[in-house]
Design an enzyme around this catalytic site. Structure first.
Site, PDB file in Angstrom:
ATOM      1  N   LYS A 224      22.572   2.706  13.538  1.00 58.79           N
ATOM      2  CA  LYS A 224      22.241   3.567  12.411  1.00 58.79           C
ATOM      3  C   LYS A 224      22.863   4.966  12.502  1.00 58.79           C
ATOM      4  O   LYS A 224      23.296   5.419  13.556  1.00 58.79           O
ATOM      5  CB  LYS A 224      20.728   3.639  12.222  1.00 58.79           C
ATOM      6  CG  LYS A 224      20.174   2.331  11.656  1.00 58.79           C
ATOM      7  CD  LYS A 224      18.733   2.411  11.233  1.00 58.79           C
ATOM      8  CE  LYS A 224      18.315   1.116  10.522  1.00 58.79           C
ATOM      9  NZ  LYS A 224      16.882   1.123  10.143  1.00 58.79           N
ATOM     10  N   ARG A 259      14.434  -4.859  15.637  1.00 55.14           N
ATOM     11  CA  ARG A 259      15.381  -5.459  14.697  1.00 55.14           C
ATOM     12  C   ARG A 259      16.785  -4.993  15.077  1.00 55.14           C
ATOM     13  O   ARG A 259      17.038  -3.792  15.172  1.00 55.14           O
ATOM     14  CB  ARG A 259      15.004  -5.020  13.285  1.00 55.14           C
ATOM     15  CG  ARG A 259      15.743  -5.689  12.166  1.00 55.14           C
ATOM     16  CD  ARG A 259      15.131  -5.289  10.818  1.00 55.14           C
ATOM     17  NE  ARG A 259      15.882  -5.860   9.710  1.00 55.14           N
ATOM     18  CZ  ARG A 259      16.952  -5.289   9.155  1.00 55.14           C
ATOM     19  NH1 ARG A 259      17.376  -4.122   9.601  1.00 55.14           N
ATOM     20  NH2 ARG A 259      17.583  -5.877   8.160  1.00 55.14           N
TER      21      ARG A 259
END
Length: 283
Positions: A224, A259
């Site tokens: 991210k 995740r």
């Protein structure tokens, strides 16, 4: 103490090892190109490789939800993409399939095709989706999604309030707590009074503040942007090491489900963090 949840037969939370959810996308616009597998055989091979590496669930997305990559994918296109992908996977992948969608009709298509978990970034803000999750006895991963107005509270406190609201919506729809896992929404808070990379770091540091919600936490930090901003890596391909470091911190601070795009490497980081965390409690 955080209670346990059961997501389509997978135990998450108290007393269970931290589980890893592998991320696959059939959306070419997804922020990490390495997660995109649009062809059936390629998608299936990628999913099976994740299972071999230790994934307990496979999460499939059919449109980008990254807040800085506005998606114009229609409901119809998302339905077709998601339904087709889940149908390919559900018949041959030996772990539950999760559908990453906040829209009722794509969720219905995915559940019809064999998905057993709905991963909803909106935290069940759509009543029809909440009713569908209840009717199908699906598991639910509910994310803290930011409001339109920036919060005046610290990051962890803001996330806690949003997750309380999502949990209340689930309960109001008749979804048992035991089928619900909560997600603090790393990467989605881009318009707050705190810089977004600082926000994400503060939420990870403050995960323990979410313990009182009584539900296991799913944390997704894989590749991210806040990682890239911190270490100066613009390309998602260059953020694996940072992802593993942030994952270890998340597990140390209480994450029960992780995740990730990189199952094998992430599972190694998870197990080391778990081992050290457990040793600190017992010695």
């Amino acid at each position: 103490m955080t209670h346990r949840a059961i997501l389509a037969g997978v135990s998450v939370g108290r007393g269970a090892p931290v589980a890893v959810m592998g991320v696959l996308n059939v959306s070419p616009e997804s922020f990490h190109a390495g997660s995109v597998h649009t062809e059936g055989d390629d998608l299936l091979a990628a999913a099976l490789a994740m299972v071999d590496a230790g994934a307990a669930l496979i999460d499939v997305g059919a449109r980008s939800t990254a807040p800085y990559r506005a998606s114009s994918v229609s409901d119809r296109d998302e339905c077709e993409r998601l339904g087709r992908a889940v149908e390919v996977l559900a018949a041959k992948v030996p772990v539950p399939i999760s559908a990453d969608t906040a829209r009722p009709e794509p969720a219905r298509a995915a559940l019809d095709a064999g998905a057993r978990v709905i991963n909803d970034i909106s935290g069940l803000r759509h009543p029809e989706l909440a009713a569908l999750v209840r009717e199908r006895s699906a598991g639910a991963v509910l994310m803290a999604f930011p409001n339109d107005v920036p919060s005046s509270h610290p990051p962890a406190a803001t996330v806690k309030t949003l997750l309380q609201e999502a949990l209340a919506r689930a309960r109001g729809a008749g979804i048992p707590d035991e089928r619900v896992v909560l997600d603090p929404g790393i990467g989605f808070f881009r318009s707050e009074q705190v810089a977004w990379d600082e926000w994400d770091s503060a939420v990870l540091a403050g995960l323990r503040e979410l313990d009182s919600l009584g539900r296991p936490l799913c944390v997704g930090v894989s590749r991210k942007s806040f990682l890239g901003a911190t270490i100066g890596r613009d390309r998602t391909e260059d953020r694996l090491a940072a992802s593993l470091a942030a994952t270890a911190v998340a597990v140390w601070n209480g994450a029960s489900l992780v995740r990730t795009h990189d199952v094998a490497e992430t599972l190694d980081a998870v197990r080391i963090a778990e081992r050290i965390r457990s040793a600190g409690r017992t010695l």
